[in-house]
Design a protein around this motif. Structure first.
Motif, PDB file in Angstrom:
ATOM      1  N   SER A 197       0.831  -1.217   0.000  1.00 53.91           N
ATOM      2  CA  SER A 197       0.000   0.000   0.000  1.00 53.91           C
ATOM      3  C   SER A 197       0.857   1.256   0.000  1.00 53.91           C
ATOM      4  CB  SER A 197      -0.937   0.025   1.208  1.00 53.91           C
ATOM      5  OG  SER A 197      -1.933  -0.950   1.078  1.00 53.91           O
ATOM      6  N   LEU A 198       1.962   1.226   0.742  1.00 53.33           N
ATOM      7  CA  LEU A 198       2.882   2.364   0.722  1.00 53.33           C
ATOM      8  C   LEU A 198       3.432   2.584  -0.684  1.00 53.33           C
ATOM      9  CD1 LEU A 198       4.831   1.792   4.053  1.00 53.33           C
ATOM     10  CD2 LEU A 198       3.487   3.826   3.484  1.00 53.33           C
ATOM     11  N   MET A 199       3.794   1.498  -1.361  1.00 51.24           N
ATOM     12  CA  MET A 199       4.338   1.618  -2.714  1.00 51.24           C
ATOM     13  C   MET A 199       3.295   2.160  -3.695  1.00 51.24           C
ATOM     14  SD  MET A 199       6.971  -1.510  -3.367  1.00 51.24           S
ATOM     15  CE  MET A 199       6.194  -2.854  -2.523  1.00 51.24           C
ATOM     16  N   ALA A 200       2.016   1.867  -3.460  1.00 52.36           N
ATOM     17  CA  ALA A 200       0.952   2.318  -4.358  1.00 52.36           C
ATOM     18  C   ALA A 200       0.453   3.726  -4.035  1.00 52.36           C
ATOM     19  CB  ALA A 200      -0.220   1.330  -4.294  1.00 52.36           C
ATOM     20  N   ASN A 201       0.799   4.237  -2.879  1.00 57.25           N
ATOM     21  CA  ASN A 201       0.304   5.535  -2.418  1.00 57.25           C
ATOM     22  C   ASN A 201       1.061   6.675  -3.123  1.00 57.25           C
ATOM     23  OD1 ASN A 201      -0.306   7.888  -0.961  1.00 57.25           O
ATOM     24  ND2 ASN A 201      -0.386   6.809   0.992  1.00 57.25           N
ATOM     25  N   PRO A 202       0.361   7.569  -3.815  1.00 60.19           N
ATOM     26  CA  PRO A 202       1.060   8.672  -4.493  1.00 60.19           C
ATOM     27  C   PRO A 202       1.673   9.681  -3.522  1.00 60.19           C
ATOM     28  CG  PRO A 202      -1.316   8.948  -4.691  1.00 60.19           C
ATOM     29  CD  PRO A 202      -1.087   7.604  -4.051  1.00 60.19           C
TER      30      PRO A 202
END
Length: 154
Positions: free
Chosen positions: A46-51
């Motif tokens: 989720s961190l990696m997908a968060n802009p």
């Protein structure tokens, strides 16, 4: 030593999950309130997908040897800033410690925060974790507040 700092990808997830367990193992002696294993601190994918977040890795000879993240968080309404960059997941493989990798990751995270318009940068560290405190102070962090707890075992 040739080290590349890059944004983490989903392919890195198994290595990052193993590094997360390294963070937990290192911090467990400082926190008697941690649940028994297995536990997880982060939702790395989720961190990696968060802009409004970034997960970075340091790579040596195609091996991930260090990592960290920055996440934009909303500040308390009484502070002089509306949001800030919160840093976490700072980990370096034991055999690579003492070579400045944490500082390189922190510098890259600071650059991301500044480019994102975030001037306030914070992280949390256990008060008894002298090695981590020294590492963060070495790159310019200042001690700010200590969270206290009243153990129920007395």
């Amino acid at each position: 030593m040739d080290i590349d700092i890059r944004k983490a990808t989903i392919k890195d997830l198994p290595v990052l999950k193993a590094m997360e367990q390294g963070v937990i193992s290192a911090e467990r002696p400082f926190d008697p309130t941690l649940a028994k294993d297995p536990i997880s601190y982060y939702d790395i994918s989720s961190l990696m997908a968060n802009p409004r977040a970034i997960v970075l890795v340091a790579v040596h000879n195609e091996v991930i040897v260090s990592c960290g993240y920055a996440l934009e968080k909303t500040a308390k309404p009484y502070l002089d800033h509306k949001s800030y960059a919160y840093l976490g997941f700072m980990f370096t493989l034991p055999e690579y410690r003492g070579q400045g990798l944490n500082g390189k990751i922190l510098s890259a995270l600071k650059n991301w925060a500044n480019e994102s318009g975030l001037k306030e940068i914070r992280l949390t560290v256990y008060n008894e974790n002298d090695a981590a405190l020294r590492a963060y102070e070495k790159v310019g962090f200042k001690r700010h507040i200590i969270e206290m707890r009243w153990p129920d075992d007395e």
